[in-house]
Design a protein around this motif. Sequence first.
Motif, PDB file in Angstrom:
ATOM      1  N   ARG A 120       3.687   7.773 -13.370  1.00 28.52           N
ATOM      2  CA  ARG A 120       4.105   8.798 -12.400  1.00 28.52           C
ATOM      3  C   ARG A 120       5.296   8.288 -11.608  1.00 28.52           C
ATOM      4  NH1 ARG A 120      -0.181  11.007  -7.905  1.00 28.52           N
ATOM      5  NH2 ARG A 120       1.196  11.214  -6.102  1.00 28.52           N
ATOM      6  N   THR A 121       6.356   9.074 -11.628  1.00 27.13           N
ATOM      7  CA  THR A 121       7.480   8.668 -10.779  1.00 27.13           C
ATOM      8  C   THR A 121       7.512   9.519  -9.522  1.00 27.13           C
ATOM      9  OG1 THR A 121       9.822   8.221 -10.537  1.00 27.13           O
ATOM     10  CG2 THR A 121       9.238  10.064 -12.006  1.00 27.13           C
ATOM     11  N   GLU A 122       7.733   8.797  -8.424  1.00 28.22           N
ATOM     12  CA  GLU A 122       7.801   9.413  -7.099  1.00 28.22           C
ATOM     13  C   GLU A 122       9.253   9.475  -6.626  1.00 28.22           C
ATOM     14  OE1 GLU A 122       4.434  10.758  -6.749  1.00 28.22           O
ATOM     15  OE2 GLU A 122       4.565   9.965  -4.702  1.00 28.22           O
ATOM     16  N   ALA A 123      10.189   9.409  -7.571  1.00 30.74           N
ATOM     17  CA  ALA A 123      11.613   9.404  -7.202  1.00 30.74           C
ATOM     18  C   ALA A 123      12.005  10.669  -6.440  1.00 30.74           C
ATOM     19  CB  ALA A 123      12.476   9.237  -8.451  1.00 30.74           C
ATOM     20  N   LEU A 124      11.486  11.820  -6.869  1.00 26.49           N
ATOM     21  CA  LEU A 124      11.823  13.073  -6.163  1.00 26.49           C
ATOM     22  C   LEU A 124      11.151  13.098  -4.793  1.00 26.49           C
ATOM     23  CD1 LEU A 124      11.489  15.680  -9.102  1.00 26.49           C
ATOM     24  CD2 LEU A 124      13.567  14.546  -8.256  1.00 26.49           C
ATOM     25  N   ILE A 125       9.895  12.653  -4.747  1.00 29.09           N
ATOM     26  CA  ILE A 125       9.152  12.583  -3.479  1.00 29.09           C
ATOM     27  C   ILE A 125       9.897  11.680  -2.485  1.00 29.09           C
ATOM     28  CG2 ILE A 125       7.023  11.646  -2.433  1.00 29.09           C
ATOM     29  CD1 ILE A 125       6.301  14.190  -3.907  1.00 29.09           C
ATOM     30  N   ALA A 126      10.494  10.592  -3.008  1.00 34.10           N
ATOM     31  CA  ALA A 126      11.205   9.628  -2.157  1.00 34.10           C
ATOM     32  C   ALA A 126      12.632  10.083  -1.834  1.00 34.10           C
ATOM     33  CB  ALA A 126      11.233   8.261  -2.847  1.00 34.10           C
ATOM     34  N   GLY A 127      13.006  11.258  -2.330  1.00 33.27           N
ATOM     35  CA  GLY A 127      14.335  11.796  -2.028  1.00 33.27           C
ATOM     36  C   GLY A 127      15.456  11.102  -2.788  1.00 33.27           C
ATOM     37  N   GLN A 128      15.143  10.496  -3.920  1.00 29.02           N
ATOM     38  CA  GLN A 128      16.175   9.744  -4.665  1.00 29.02           C
ATOM     39  C   GLN A 128      16.861  10.575  -5.746  1.00 29.02           C
ATOM     40  OE1 GLN A 128      15.189   5.756  -5.717  1.00 29.02           O
ATOM     41  NE2 GLN A 128      14.247   5.332  -3.759  1.00 29.02           N
ATOM     42  N   GLY A 129      16.444  11.827  -5.912  1.00 29.71           N
ATOM     43  CA  GLY A 129      17.192  12.740  -6.770  1.00 29.71           C
ATOM     44  C   GLY A 129      16.835  12.700  -8.249  1.00 29.71           C
ATOM     45  N   GLN A 130      17.345  13.715  -8.940  1.00 25.53           N
ATOM     46  CA  GLN A 130      16.962  13.918 -10.346  1.00 25.53           C
ATOM     47  C   GLN A 130      17.441  12.806 -11.287  1.00 25.53           C
ATOM     48  OE1 GLN A 130      17.075  17.872 -12.111  1.00 25.53           O
ATOM     49  NE2 GLN A 130      18.317  17.048 -13.776  1.00 25.53           N
ATOM     50  N   ALA A 131      18.657  12.305 -11.069  1.00 30.33           N
ATOM     51  CA  ALA A 131      19.175  11.286 -11.996  1.00 30.33           C
ATOM     52  C   ALA A 131      18.274  10.053 -11.966  1.00 30.33           C
ATOM     53  CB  ALA A 131      20.607  10.917 -11.624  1.00 30.33           C
ATOM     54  N   GLU A 132      17.867   9.653 -10.758  1.00 32.24           N
ATOM     55  CA  GLU A 132      16.987   8.488 -10.622  1.00 32.24           C
ATOM     56  C   GLU A 132      15.618   8.789 -11.247  1.00 32.24           C
ATOM     57  OE1 GLU A 132      17.721   5.540  -9.613  1.00 32.24           O
ATOM     58  OE2 GLU A 132      15.735   4.616  -9.410  1.00 32.24           O
ATOM     59  N   ALA A 133      15.121  10.003 -11.043  1.00 33.45           N
ATOM     60  CA  ALA A 133      13.804  10.378 -11.593  1.00 33.45           C
ATOM     61  C   ALA A 133      13.832  10.343 -13.122  1.00 33.45           C
ATOM     62  CB  ALA A 133      13.406  11.764 -11.096  1.00 33.45           C
ATOM     63  N   ILE A 134      14.892  10.866 -13.710  1.00 41.48           N
ATOM     64  CA  ILE A 134      15.012  10.872 -15.178  1.00 41.48           C
ATOM     65  C   ILE A 134      15.131   9.437 -15.703  1.00 41.48           C
ATOM     66  CG2 ILE A 134      16.562  11.464 -17.100  1.00 41.48           C
ATOM     67  CD1 ILE A 134      15.175  13.972 -16.319  1.00 41.48           C
ATOM     68  N   LYS A 135      15.965   8.651 -15.017  1.00 43.60           N
ATOM     69  CA  LYS A 135      16.160   7.247 -15.438  1.00 43.60           C
ATOM     70  C   LYS A 135      14.825   6.497 -15.435  1.00 43.60           C
ATOM     71  CE  LYS A 135      18.533   3.488 -13.296  1.00 43.60           C
ATOM     72  NZ  LYS A 135      19.512   3.189 -12.260  1.00 43.60           N
ATOM     73  N   ARG A 136      14.073   6.694 -14.369  1.00 38.93           N
ATOM     74  CA  ARG A 136      12.775   6.021 -14.267  1.00 38.93           C
ATOM     75  C   ARG A 136      11.793   6.524 -15.322  1.00 38.93           C
ATOM     76  NH1 ARG A 136      11.080   3.148  -9.628  1.00 38.93           N
ATOM     77  NH2 ARG A 136      12.878   2.541  -8.401  1.00 38.93           N
ATOM     78  N   SER A 174       6.755  16.495  -7.026  1.00 45.20           N
ATOM     79  CA  SER A 174       7.754  17.027  -6.093  1.00 45.20           C
ATOM     80  C   SER A 174       7.025  17.646  -4.917  1.00 45.20           C
ATOM     81  CB  SER A 174       8.590  18.101  -6.801  1.00 45.20           C
ATOM     82  OG  SER A 174       9.299  18.890  -5.860  1.00 45.20           O
ATOM     83  N   LYS A 175       7.649  17.548  -3.733  1.00 48.25           N
ATOM     84  CA  LYS A 175       7.027  18.209  -2.578  1.00 48.25           C
ATOM     85  C   LYS A 175       7.872  19.367  -2.079  1.00 48.25           C
ATOM     86  CE  LYS A 175       8.652  14.655   0.596  1.00 48.25           C
ATOM     87  NZ  LYS A 175       8.310  13.552   1.463  1.00 48.25           N
ATOM     88  N   PRO A 207       0.821  -1.208   0.000  1.00 52.12           N
ATOM     89  CA  PRO A 207       0.000   0.000   0.000  1.00 52.12           C
ATOM     90  C   PRO A 207       0.861   1.266   0.000  1.00 52.12           C
ATOM     91  CG  PRO A 207       0.105  -0.921   2.210  1.00 52.12           C
ATOM     92  CD  PRO A 207       0.832  -1.868   1.318  1.00 52.12           C
ATOM     93  N   LYS A 208       0.349   2.287  -0.638  1.00 51.82           N
ATOM     94  CA  LYS A 208       1.077   3.549  -0.749  1.00 51.82           C
ATOM     95  C   LYS A 208       0.878   4.420   0.490  1.00 51.82           C
ATOM     96  CE  LYS A 208      -0.880   7.097  -2.345  1.00 51.82           C
ATOM     97  NZ  LYS A 208      -1.167   8.149  -3.337  1.00 51.82           N
ATOM     98  N   ASP A 209       1.696   5.446   0.581  1.00 53.28           N
ATOM     99  CA  ASP A 209       1.413   6.531   1.519  1.00 53.28           C
ATOM    100  C   ASP A 209       1.284   7.788   0.671  1.00 53.28           C
ATOM    101  OD1 ASP A 209       0.956   7.985   3.793  1.00 53.28           O
ATOM    102  OD2 ASP A 209       2.951   7.712   4.660  1.00 53.28           O
ATOM    103  N   THR A 210       0.566   8.760   1.171  1.00 54.54           N
ATOM    104  CA  THR A 210       0.340   9.966   0.382  1.00 54.54           C
ATOM    105  C   THR A 210       1.651  10.733   0.193  1.00 54.54           C
ATOM    106  OG1 THR A 210      -1.321  11.701   0.070  1.00 54.54           O
ATOM    107  CG2 THR A 210      -0.248  11.610   2.231  1.00 54.54           C
ATOM    108  N   SER A 211       1.762  11.436  -0.940  1.00 55.33           N
ATOM    109  CA  SER A 211       3.062  12.006  -1.325  1.00 55.33           C
ATOM    110  C   SER A 211       3.466  13.229  -0.524  1.00 55.33           C
ATOM    111  CB  SER A 211       3.032  12.384  -2.799  1.00 55.33           C
ATOM    112  OG  SER A 211       2.729  11.280  -3.584  1.00 55.33           O
ATOM    113  N   LEU A 212       2.495  14.036  -0.118  1.00 56.20           N
ATOM    114  CA  LEU A 212       2.850  15.346   0.424  1.00 56.20           C
ATOM    115  C   LEU A 212       2.952  15.378   1.942  1.00 56.20           C
ATOM    116  CD1 LEU A 212       0.768  17.615  -2.004  1.00 56.20           C
ATOM    117  CD2 LEU A 212       3.144  16.876  -2.185  1.00 56.20           C
ATOM    118  N   ARG A 213       2.678  14.240   2.594  1.00 53.61           N
ATOM    119  CA  ARG A 213       2.764  14.166   4.055  1.00 53.61           C
ATOM    120  C   ARG A 213       4.234  14.206   4.473  1.00 53.61           C
ATOM    121  NH1 ARG A 213       2.274   8.544   6.747  1.00 53.61           N
ATOM    122  NH2 ARG A 213       2.720   9.114   8.889  1.00 53.61           N
TER     123      ARG A 213
END
Length: 290
Positions: free
Chosen positions: A155-171, A187-188, A115-121
Amino acid sequence: MTKNQTLRRALADGKLFTAMAAHNPLAAKLAEEAGFGGIWGSGFELSASYAVPDANILSSGTHLEMMRAIASVVSIPLIADIDTGFGNAVNVSYVVPQYEAAEASAIVIEDKTFPKDTSLRADGRQELVRIEEFQGKVAAAVDVRRDEDFMVIARTEALIAGQGQAEAIKRALAYEEAGADAILIHSKQKTPDEVLSFIKAWTGAVPLVLVPTAYPELTEADIEALGKVGIVIYGNHAVRAAVGAMRSVFAQIRKEGGIREVDKTLPSVKEIIDLQDDEYMRGVEAKFLR
Ligand code: SPV
Ligand code: MG
């Protein structure tokens, strides 16, 4: 033109498409009336309207039935937020046809674990699935759609998860390769810098989708000028408007011990009856009640 074609063509013609969140058909009708291009079938808003967290507490059936009810009262496209797809690629392949049958014109599926958690919390649990696994989910959604104008937005949550731009672009590039029609980058951060930097670095061919809740100073004109963004989603402004309005009216009635003053400030009962499409029912009565 079908609703699916409306959305598909809006993205192709390069003009920014605007979608307003709705948690019920009434909110969706008001969004259409205000001139938004489409409706965002927000999981956050629906969860809020049940007063539970946006963390897969509600069943997919509850969300699906609300999407069906919304689509049945508006003539603009509905973009359904299906969170993580309610499981793995197998679940996705069963769920997507149900959303298409409910007359959604697009689904957005995100790369978090179920299950997910909400992105902006603040301090939310933001765990991502493997890239290959999510490519399988995107490919499953693309494979089962019946109408090729029905859109699959990854939708990629890489930035929300704090994994950075390179990971977000790759995904995002991997999801495009798997068949996604557009990429939602979330992004939050409280300023648009993180998202703007992603957009600058984006080399994919498909359009991007933004949800500027956390960085509200970015206007539609700003977004349009970036050139690579096809859709802006206002993710929770229907439920927040409703909460603000109800709080204020309820407090006034308690304070004044009655409705005499507040009544003059509210939409009339007739306005609500009009929103219920009473006119249509009167027509049916006139024709068939014998
Ligand atoms: C939603 O509205 O349910 C969204 C956007 O997915 S957000 O809540 O910002 O994650
Ligand atoms: Mg959501």
